[in-house]
Design a protein around this motif. Sequence first.
Motif, PDB file in Angstrom:
ATOM      1  N   GLU B  39       0.829  -1.201   0.000  1.00  0.00           N
ATOM      2  CA  GLU B  39       0.000   0.000   0.000  1.00  0.00           C
ATOM      3  C   GLU B  39       0.869   1.258   0.000  1.00  0.00           C
ATOM      4  O   GLU B  39       1.989   1.223   0.495  1.00  0.00           O
ATOM      5  CB  GLU B  39      -0.808   0.085   1.294  1.00  0.00           C
ATOM      6  CG  GLU B  39      -1.901  -0.893   1.462  1.00  0.00           C
ATOM      7  CD  GLU B  39      -2.499  -0.744   2.843  1.00  0.00           C
ATOM      8  OE1 GLU B  39      -3.390   0.094   2.991  1.00  0.00           O
ATOM      9  OE2 GLU B  39      -2.056  -1.455   3.759  1.00  0.00           O
ATOM     10  N   SER B  40       0.306   2.343  -0.447  1.00  0.00           N
ATOM     11  CA  SER B  40       0.979   3.615  -0.264  1.00  0.00           C
ATOM     12  C   SER B  40       1.078   3.861   1.239  1.00  0.00           C
ATOM     13  O   SER B  40       0.114   3.663   1.955  1.00  0.00           O
ATOM     14  CB  SER B  40       0.178   4.745  -0.908  1.00  0.00           C
ATOM     15  OG  SER B  40      -0.073   4.431  -2.245  1.00  0.00           O
ATOM     16  N   GLY B  41       2.262   4.246   1.691  1.00  0.00           N
ATOM     17  CA  GLY B  41       2.427   4.501   3.119  1.00  0.00           C
ATOM     18  C   GLY B  41       2.739   3.262   3.930  1.00  0.00           C
ATOM     19  O   GLY B  41       2.732   3.306   5.152  1.00  0.00           O
ATOM     20  N   SER B  42       3.022   2.130   3.277  1.00  0.00           N
ATOM     21  CA  SER B  42       3.317   0.920   4.036  1.00  0.00           C
ATOM     22  C   SER B  42       4.792   0.817   4.398  1.00  0.00           C
ATOM     23  O   SER B  42       5.229  -0.162   4.961  1.00  0.00           O
ATOM     24  CB  SER B  42       2.880  -0.307   3.250  1.00  0.00           C
ATOM     25  OG  SER B  42       3.583  -0.374   2.029  1.00  0.00           O
ATOM     26  N   GLY B  43       5.572   1.836   4.055  1.00  0.00           N
ATOM     27  CA  GLY B  43       6.966   1.859   4.479  1.00  0.00           C
ATOM     28  C   GLY B  43       7.942   1.286   3.469  1.00  0.00           C
ATOM     29  O   GLY B  43       9.034   0.889   3.827  1.00  0.00           O
ATOM     30  N   LYS B  44       7.543   1.287   2.195  1.00  0.00           N
ATOM     31  CA  LYS B  44       8.453   0.760   1.174  1.00  0.00           C
ATOM     32  C   LYS B  44       9.679   1.657   1.022  1.00  0.00           C
ATOM     33  O   LYS B  44      10.804   1.182   0.987  1.00  0.00           O
ATOM     34  CB  LYS B  44       7.737   0.673  -0.179  1.00  0.00           C
ATOM     35  CG  LYS B  44       6.571  -0.275  -0.198  1.00  0.00           C
ATOM     36  CD  LYS B  44       6.033  -0.458  -1.598  1.00  0.00           C
ATOM     37  CE  LYS B  44       5.454   0.813  -2.183  1.00  0.00           C
ATOM     38  NZ  LYS B  44       4.280   1.303  -1.466  1.00  0.00           N
ATOM     39  N   THR B  45       9.408   2.953   0.973  1.00  0.00           N
ATOM     40  CA  THR B  45      10.514   3.881   0.782  1.00  0.00           C
ATOM     41  C   THR B  45      11.417   3.908   2.011  1.00  0.00           C
ATOM     42  O   THR B  45      12.640   3.981   1.882  1.00  0.00           O
ATOM     43  CB  THR B  45       9.968   5.284   0.466  1.00  0.00           C
ATOM     44  OG1 THR B  45       9.059   5.166  -0.621  1.00  0.00           O
ATOM     45  CG2 THR B  45      11.077   6.222   0.074  1.00  0.00           C
ATOM     46  N   THR B  46      10.808   3.813   3.195  1.00  0.00           N
ATOM     47  CA  THR B  46      11.608   3.751   4.416  1.00  0.00           C
ATOM     48  C   THR B  46      12.516   2.526   4.383  1.00  0.00           C
ATOM     49  O   THR B  46      13.706   2.609   4.696  1.00  0.00           O
ATOM     50  CB  THR B  46      10.691   3.678   5.649  1.00  0.00           C
ATOM     51  OG1 THR B  46       9.735   4.726   5.574  1.00  0.00           O
ATOM     52  CG2 THR B  46      11.475   3.782   6.929  1.00  0.00           C
ATOM     53  N   LEU B  47      11.954   1.390   3.951  1.00  0.00           N
ATOM     54  CA  LEU B  47      12.741   0.166   3.842  1.00  0.00           C
ATOM     55  C   LEU B  47      13.905   0.366   2.877  1.00  0.00           C
ATOM     56  O   LEU B  47      15.044  -0.017   3.164  1.00  0.00           O
ATOM     57  CB  LEU B  47      11.844  -0.983   3.369  1.00  0.00           C
ATOM     58  CG  LEU B  47      12.534  -2.325   3.147  1.00  0.00           C
ATOM     59  CD1 LEU B  47      13.113  -2.855   4.437  1.00  0.00           C
ATOM     60  CD2 LEU B  47      11.564  -3.332   2.555  1.00  0.00           C
ATOM     61  N   LEU B  48      13.611   1.014   1.758  1.00  0.00           N
ATOM     62  CA  LEU B  48      14.670   1.262   0.779  1.00  0.00           C
ATOM     63  C   LEU B  48      15.774   2.114   1.389  1.00  0.00           C
ATOM     64  O   LEU B  48      16.959   1.806   1.246  1.00  0.00           O
ATOM     65  CB  LEU B  48      14.085   1.960  -0.455  1.00  0.00           C
ATOM     66  CG  LEU B  48      15.117   2.325  -1.524  1.00  0.00           C
ATOM     67  CD1 LEU B  48      15.663   1.082  -2.192  1.00  0.00           C
ATOM     68  CD2 LEU B  48      14.529   3.255  -2.561  1.00  0.00           C
TER      69      LEU B  48
END
Lengths: 351, 253
Positions: B39-48
Amino acid sequence: MEKYVKLVDRTLLLTGEWTVEHFNEIRKELENFKNFSFEYVDASRIEKLDFYGAYLIDRYLSRYSIHNLPEKYKKLIELVKTSPQVHPPKRNFIDNLIDAIYRKILDFYEFFVFTGLVFYESVRHIRSLELRNLVKELDEAGPKAIGIITVLTFLIGVVIAYQSSAQLAAFGANIFIVDLVSISITRELSPLIVGIVMAGRSASSYTAEVGLMKVSEEIDLMRTLGISPYASIVLPKLLSSVLLFPFLITYGDVIGIAGGMLVSQFTLGISPEQFLRRLGEVLYPDHFWAGVIKGPIFGGTIALIGTYEGFKVEKKAESIGFSVTRSVVKAIFSIIFLDALFSVLYRWLNI
Amino acid sequence: MAEYLIIVENLVSRYGEKIVHKGLNLKIKKGELYAIVGESGSGKTTLLRELLLLRPIDGGRIIFNGKDITKLSPGELEELKKRIGVMFQFGTMFSSLSVGENLVYVIRKRYKIDKHTAVEMAKIKLTLVGLKPHVFYMYPHELSGGMRKKASLAMAIATDPDVVFLDEPTSGLDPISAEEFDKLVRTLVDSTGMTIVQITHDLASLLFTDRVAVLSEGKVVYEGEPKGMVNTQNPWLRKLVSTLRFRRLILGK
């Protein structure tokens, strides 16, 4: 000993990791074998191959057929074969010079077009002007600039009085210090100081602000929404500068003369009462107005140059920096140039 | 252990009060094309950002090539960073350098490679991602969105890193360019053996990936082949599977 290339029974054996980390070592070893003769290249013992390794194989061993190269690496050799030959576009000195002159002229022309558009669109979209924006700009360019203007004009008054008092005392013309300080400050120095200070303060911040809006496509968004960026961004800045400059110059006059008055008392013994009486006799309203009238012109020029440079910012990291520098340099130059024009004009009109 | 390049164990990250990852686990194999969706906001970018070592983690471990990255010395970290390539969402490059200079800069900053070879290699990489040779002398702002992404990918793979991270590589591309890009990424993985991890919202990209991790509410709710996503109980994933896009694209129904 060789780590990556070995010659065994007229067979060149490639071993180890042929990767970017070992590029220079592998190349050195390959150079050593350049003049050897061998018939067979065996790549079966290559543990790892990347583009850099494949590049070396291609450039040094392309005359031979490579045997036993793992299937997965064959594609890499194919891929490094294609190194297209392109050359940078070449330009000579004359071309560059003509280009530079052309761009200067174009820039000048564009500035006038911009100025015209600002006035045209401001009249048509006068309703886009929000009072809130105007107040913000007035606050930014007025009260917040008072401090530096106070310090600078006061010091200029002090310096003028101090420098000339010794000369005047030699002729016993002490009282003329009042003429000298008051006329030079009101006619020339206060407008010039205010202009230069505001060219540094306002022009730079206008350019940065508008430039950032340009880069983040806010300007395009405004245009799409039917809001004129000239009327809503440039006009408040232009109006605030034009309105505030006469007041800033008047303020500078007062502070500068006060500085002169202070010094006259200490160096020439002219009391404030004497100073003010003389001031009333010599400082005609014409002198005062000759200075103040420069205000709107200087202010308008600074606001227009600052925002114009902002509109010219491109989507490059250093672009805003360049534009801000250019806008300050242009603004200061314009202020001094216009001041010179005023001097000629006043002389001509006998003011 | 050795077959995994990256292992994330019980990863916890917070922004103040807000917990982004609540014990996240995933394993990325060497030489695979791995996708992260969610989902948008599920922390994908943070994980990256955590995988790129741009952001410290608040709990758990990230193991890179068998080593815990929080326990590496500064020298080892530097070596590790040399082995990572990244393409940010909008194809970020240094805007003051031409595309070619960007690539040469990366190559020469990371390794002692002579100028001539670096230039040759930059041209090879640009050709590889399907750009015309003259792009070498163009500036990033002169490129279209698709070209810019390709150029940025060329920059990410300029030094043949072990792993390349792509942040939404196909977003903003037209369907033809997007598919070209997916195929290109697939070819890169197959021909060079590098590992590519992509964060994506584009379900069509999953057709080309080996394995996928699905992030929802701070956890990985699915990890495996894209088609296996059908057999899960997670509510968000069930919703995803029932979308028309998913059924048409992944299941072919």
